[in-house]
Design a protein around this motif. Structure first.
Motif, PDB file in Angstrom:
ATOM      1  N   GLY A   1       1.010  -4.857 -20.144  1.00 28.77           N
ATOM      2  CA  GLY A   1       1.915  -4.443 -19.080  1.00 28.77           C
ATOM      3  C   GLY A   1       1.541  -5.131 -17.783  1.00 28.77           C
ATOM      4  O   GLY A   1       0.374  -5.447 -17.543  1.00 28.77           O
ATOM      5  N   TYR A   2       2.536  -5.378 -16.951  1.00 30.01           N
ATOM      6  CA  TYR A   2       2.271  -6.010 -15.652  1.00 30.01           C
ATOM      7  C   TYR A   2       3.107  -5.326 -14.585  1.00 30.01           C
ATOM      8  O   TYR A   2       4.328  -5.200 -14.711  1.00 30.01           O
ATOM      9  N   ILE A   3       2.442  -4.830 -13.529  1.00 30.49           N
ATOM     10  CA  ILE A   3       3.129  -4.223 -12.399  1.00 30.49           C
ATOM     11  C   ILE A   3       2.554  -4.807 -11.119  1.00 30.49           C
ATOM     12  O   ILE A   3       1.414  -5.273 -11.093  1.00 30.49           O
ATOM     13  N   ARG A   4       3.359  -4.769 -10.050  1.00 32.78           N
ATOM     14  CA  ARG A   4       2.931  -5.436  -8.820  1.00 32.78           C
ATOM     15  C   ARG A   4       3.576  -4.800  -7.599  1.00 32.78           C
ATOM     16  O   ARG A   4       4.730  -4.389  -7.628  1.00 32.78           O
ATOM     17  N   VAL A   5       2.808  -4.718  -6.517  1.00 34.28           N
ATOM     18  CA  VAL A   5       3.371  -4.438  -5.202  1.00 34.28           C
ATOM     19  C   VAL A   5       2.931  -5.561  -4.276  1.00 34.28           C
ATOM     20  O   VAL A   5       1.841  -6.104  -4.417  1.00 34.28           O
ATOM     21  N   SER A   6       3.815  -5.915  -3.340  1.00 30.85           N
ATOM     22  CA  SER A   6       3.528  -7.064  -2.491  1.00 30.85           C
ATOM     23  C   SER A   6       2.771  -6.685  -1.226  1.00 30.85           C
ATOM     24  O   SER A   6       2.068  -7.497  -0.659  1.00 30.85           O
ATOM     25  N   THR A   7       2.938  -5.455  -0.760  1.00 25.89           N
ATOM     26  CA  THR A   7       2.237  -5.020   0.443  1.00 25.89           C
ATOM     27  C   THR A   7       1.809  -3.583   0.262  1.00 25.89           C
ATOM     28  O   THR A   7       2.152  -2.938  -0.723  1.00 25.89           O
ATOM     29  N   GLY A   8       1.074  -3.081   1.251  1.00 26.74           N
ATOM     30  CA  GLY A   8       0.655  -1.684   1.210  1.00 26.74           C
ATOM     31  C   GLY A   8       1.838  -0.740   1.216  1.00 26.74           C
ATOM     32  O   GLY A   8       1.762   0.377   0.716  1.00 26.74           O
ATOM     33  N   SER A   9       2.955  -1.143   1.809  1.00 28.89           N
ATOM     34  CA  SER A   9       4.165  -0.312   1.815  1.00 28.89           C
ATOM     35  C   SER A   9       5.294  -1.115   1.199  1.00 28.89           C
ATOM     36  O   SER A   9       5.935  -1.903   1.873  1.00 28.89           O
ATOM     37  N   GLN A  10       5.490  -0.961  -0.090  1.00 30.37           N
ATOM     38  CA  GLN A  10       6.498  -1.715  -0.820  1.00 30.37           C
ATOM     39  C   GLN A  10       7.871  -1.553  -0.164  1.00 30.37           C
ATOM     40  O   GLN A  10       8.302  -0.452   0.138  1.00 30.37           O
ATOM     41  N   LEU A  11       8.561  -2.680   0.080  1.00 31.95           N
ATOM     42  CA  LEU A  11       9.823  -2.649   0.815  1.00 31.95           C
ATOM     43  C   LEU A  11      10.846  -1.731   0.178  1.00 31.95           C
ATOM     44  O   LEU A  11      11.554  -0.997   0.852  1.00 31.95           O
TER      45      LEU A  11
ATOM     46  N   GLU B   1       4.388   1.984 -13.288  1.00 31.57           N
ATOM     47  CA  GLU B   1       3.576   2.284 -14.476  1.00 31.57           C
ATOM     48  C   GLU B   1       4.285   3.280 -15.389  1.00 31.57           C
ATOM     49  O   GLU B   1       4.279   3.120 -16.618  1.00 31.57           O
ATOM     50  N   ARG B   2       4.892   4.296 -14.795  1.00 32.63           N
ATOM     51  CA  ARG B   2       5.596   5.283 -15.602  1.00 32.63           C
ATOM     52  C   ARG B   2       6.744   4.642 -16.383  1.00 32.63           C
ATOM     53  O   ARG B   2       6.939   4.930 -17.571  1.00 32.63           O
ATOM     54  N   ILE B   3       7.484   3.743 -15.755  1.00 31.26           N
ATOM     55  CA  ILE B   3       8.606   3.070 -16.415  1.00 31.26           C
ATOM     56  C   ILE B   3       8.113   2.192 -17.558  1.00 31.26           C
ATOM     57  O   ILE B   3       8.674   2.195 -18.655  1.00 31.26           O
ATOM     58  N   VAL B   4       7.046   1.423 -17.301  1.00 33.07           N
ATOM     59  CA  VAL B   4       6.517   0.519 -18.330  1.00 33.07           C
ATOM     60  C   VAL B   4       5.981   1.302 -19.526  1.00 33.07           C
ATOM     61  O   VAL B   4       6.251   0.961 -20.681  1.00 33.07           O
ATOM     62  N   ARG B   5       5.230   2.356 -19.265  1.00 29.29           N
ATOM     63  CA  ARG B   5       4.670   3.149 -20.366  1.00 29.29           C
ATOM     64  C   ARG B   5       5.771   3.834 -21.177  1.00 29.29           C
ATOM     65  O   ARG B   5       5.710   3.881 -22.407  1.00 29.29           O
ATOM     66  N   ARG B   6       6.774   4.358 -20.491  1.00 30.57           N
ATOM     67  CA  ARG B   6       7.861   5.040 -21.203  1.00 30.57           C
ATOM     68  C   ARG B   6       8.651   4.052 -22.056  1.00 30.57           C
ATOM     69  O   ARG B   6       8.964   4.323 -23.212  1.00 30.57           O
ATOM     70  N   TRP B   7       8.979   2.875 -21.489  1.00 33.75           N
ATOM     71  CA  TRP B   7       9.743   1.877 -22.246  1.00 33.75           C
ATOM     72  C   TRP B   7       8.964   1.428 -23.479  1.00 33.75           C
ATOM     73  O   TRP B   7       9.519   1.319 -24.568  1.00 33.75           O
TER      74      TRP B   7
ATOM     75  N   LYS C   1      -3.078  -3.072 -22.585  1.00 35.75           N
ATOM     76  CA  LYS C   1      -3.723  -3.094 -21.269  1.00 35.75           C
ATOM     77  C   LYS C   1      -2.648  -3.233 -20.196  1.00 35.75           C
ATOM     78  O   LYS C   1      -1.670  -3.961 -20.371  1.00 35.75           O
ATOM     79  N   LEU C   2      -2.858  -2.537 -19.085  1.00 33.80           N
ATOM     80  CA  LEU C   2      -1.946  -2.629 -17.947  1.00 33.80           C
ATOM     81  C   LEU C   2      -2.621  -3.440 -16.846  1.00 33.80           C
ATOM     82  O   LEU C   2      -3.683  -3.081 -16.357  1.00 33.80           O
ATOM     83  N   PHE C   3      -1.996  -4.539 -16.474  1.00 33.39           N
ATOM     84  CA  PHE C   3      -2.511  -5.393 -15.405  1.00 33.39           C
ATOM     85  C   PHE C   3      -1.805  -5.020 -14.098  1.00 33.39           C
ATOM     86  O   PHE C   3      -0.578  -5.028 -14.024  1.00 33.39           O
ATOM     87  N   VAL C   4      -2.587  -4.698 -13.076  1.00 34.98           N
ATOM     88  CA  VAL C   4      -2.043  -4.190 -11.818  1.00 34.98           C
ATOM     89  C   VAL C   4      -2.376  -5.167 -10.694  1.00 34.98           C
ATOM     90  O   VAL C   4      -3.543  -5.389 -10.376  1.00 34.98           O
ATOM     91  N   GLU C   5      -1.340  -5.727 -10.090  1.00 33.92           N
ATOM     92  CA  GLU C   5      -1.500  -6.683  -8.990  1.00 33.92           C
ATOM     93  C   GLU C   5      -1.186  -5.952  -7.682  1.00 33.92           C
ATOM     94  O   GLU C   5      -0.070  -5.488  -7.481  1.00 33.92           O
ATOM     95  N   LYS C   6      -2.176  -5.865  -6.812  1.00 29.23           N
ATOM     96  CA  LYS C   6      -1.996  -5.132  -5.562  1.00 29.23           C
ATOM     97  C   LYS C   6      -1.877  -6.084  -4.381  1.00 29.23           C
ATOM     98  O   LYS C   6      -2.682  -6.986  -4.219  1.00 29.23           O
ATOM     99  N   ALA C   7      -0.854  -5.832  -3.552  1.00 26.65           N
ATOM    100  CA  ALA C   7      -0.673  -6.545  -2.283  1.00 26.65           C
ATOM    101  C   ALA C   7      -0.641  -8.051  -2.446  1.00 26.65           C
ATOM    102  O   ALA C   7      -1.243  -8.791  -1.679  1.00 26.65           O
TER     103      ALA C   7
END
Length: 243
Positions: A5-15, A24-30, A40-46
């Motif tokens: 799984g791959y999820i990402r936010v571009s800043t501290g306050s996602q636009l 994460e909830r959407i990816v796990r449910r799908w 494994k879930l890969f999480v990209e922050k900021a």
């Protein structure tokens, strides 16, 4: 099928307010609903979606897992989370397919590889990417205009105030406890010569908390200390009146 799984936010306050928890909830449910297994879930922050894949360590690792056959594909909430700009999006998909992987988006299912006998498949995917990129660009432009108007009025125009300041009546003012935290972090860096990670541990041990959450992150400390003076972030200047 084993998926990364791959999820990402571009800043501290996602636009768009599409934060990591929702993604994460959407990816796990799908994944569960379609009979796959999320290895494994890969999480990209900021990290901005315009940054190339090789500059995003979590996306690079997810694609490496496909290359090393640890997983059979990748799943993201949508193509915008994989990458915002079309060229980056296409590069990530191409790398996935080159190594025999499959790409899934929770909002539309599998993204099929290019087929020389069906050029419309590629064209439609790229057109969707172009329009998504345009929509995002228009949203950013609108926010920038709003910030500029606020700034010209002398108001704080950048969302949540940075660590050390609080917004009062649309202007920034020092927050005493957070200013003490900034001073302590500078002391740990300059006098004790600690690394950002060590500063995180020291601040937590002393009960000094970040603006949000309970844990410090090295990148948060780095950004906090990037501005070493005690002045608030620069605002747009007030507009001058013309007679």
């Amino acid at each position: 099928m084993r998926l990364a799984g791959y999820i990402r936010v571009s800043t501290g306050s996602q636009l768009d307010g599409f934060g990591l928890e929702d993604q994460e909830r959407i990816v796990r449910r799908w994944t569960r609903d379609h009979g796959h297994r999320l290895v494994k879930l890969f999480v990209e922050k900021a990290v901005p979606g315009t940054v190339a894949g090789d500059e995003r360590p979590e996306l690079a690792d997810a694609l490496l897992w496909i290359e090393e056959k640890k997983v059979q594909g990748i799943v993201a909430p949508n193509l915008d989370r994989l990458a915002r700009e079309l060229v980056v999006q296409e590069a990530a998909l191409a790398q996935c397919w080159t190594h025999g992987g499959r790409a899934f988006m929770a909002d539309q299912g599998e993204i099929l590889p290019d087929d020389p006998e069906d050029p419309m498949r590629t064209a439609m995917r790229q057109m969707m990417g172009v329009f998504a990129q345009l929509d995002r660009g228009m949203t950013v432009a609108k926010l920038r205009r709003g910030r500029r108007i606020k700034g010209e009025k002398g108001q704080y125009a950048y969302g949540a105030p940075p660590y050390g300041w609080a917004a009062h009546k649309k202007e920034l003012a020092e927050e005493e406890q957070e200013q003490a935290g900034r001073a302590r972090a500078r002391q740990l860096r300059d006098e004790d010569e600690l690394s950002y990670r060590e500063i995180c541990a020291a601040l937590e041990a002393e009960g000094i908390r970040p603006k949000r959450g309970d844990r410090w992150h090295p990148e948060t400390v780095r950004r906090m200390l990037a501005n070493d003076d005690d002045k608030p972030p620069t605002l747009y200047p007030r507009a001058r009146r013309t007679s």
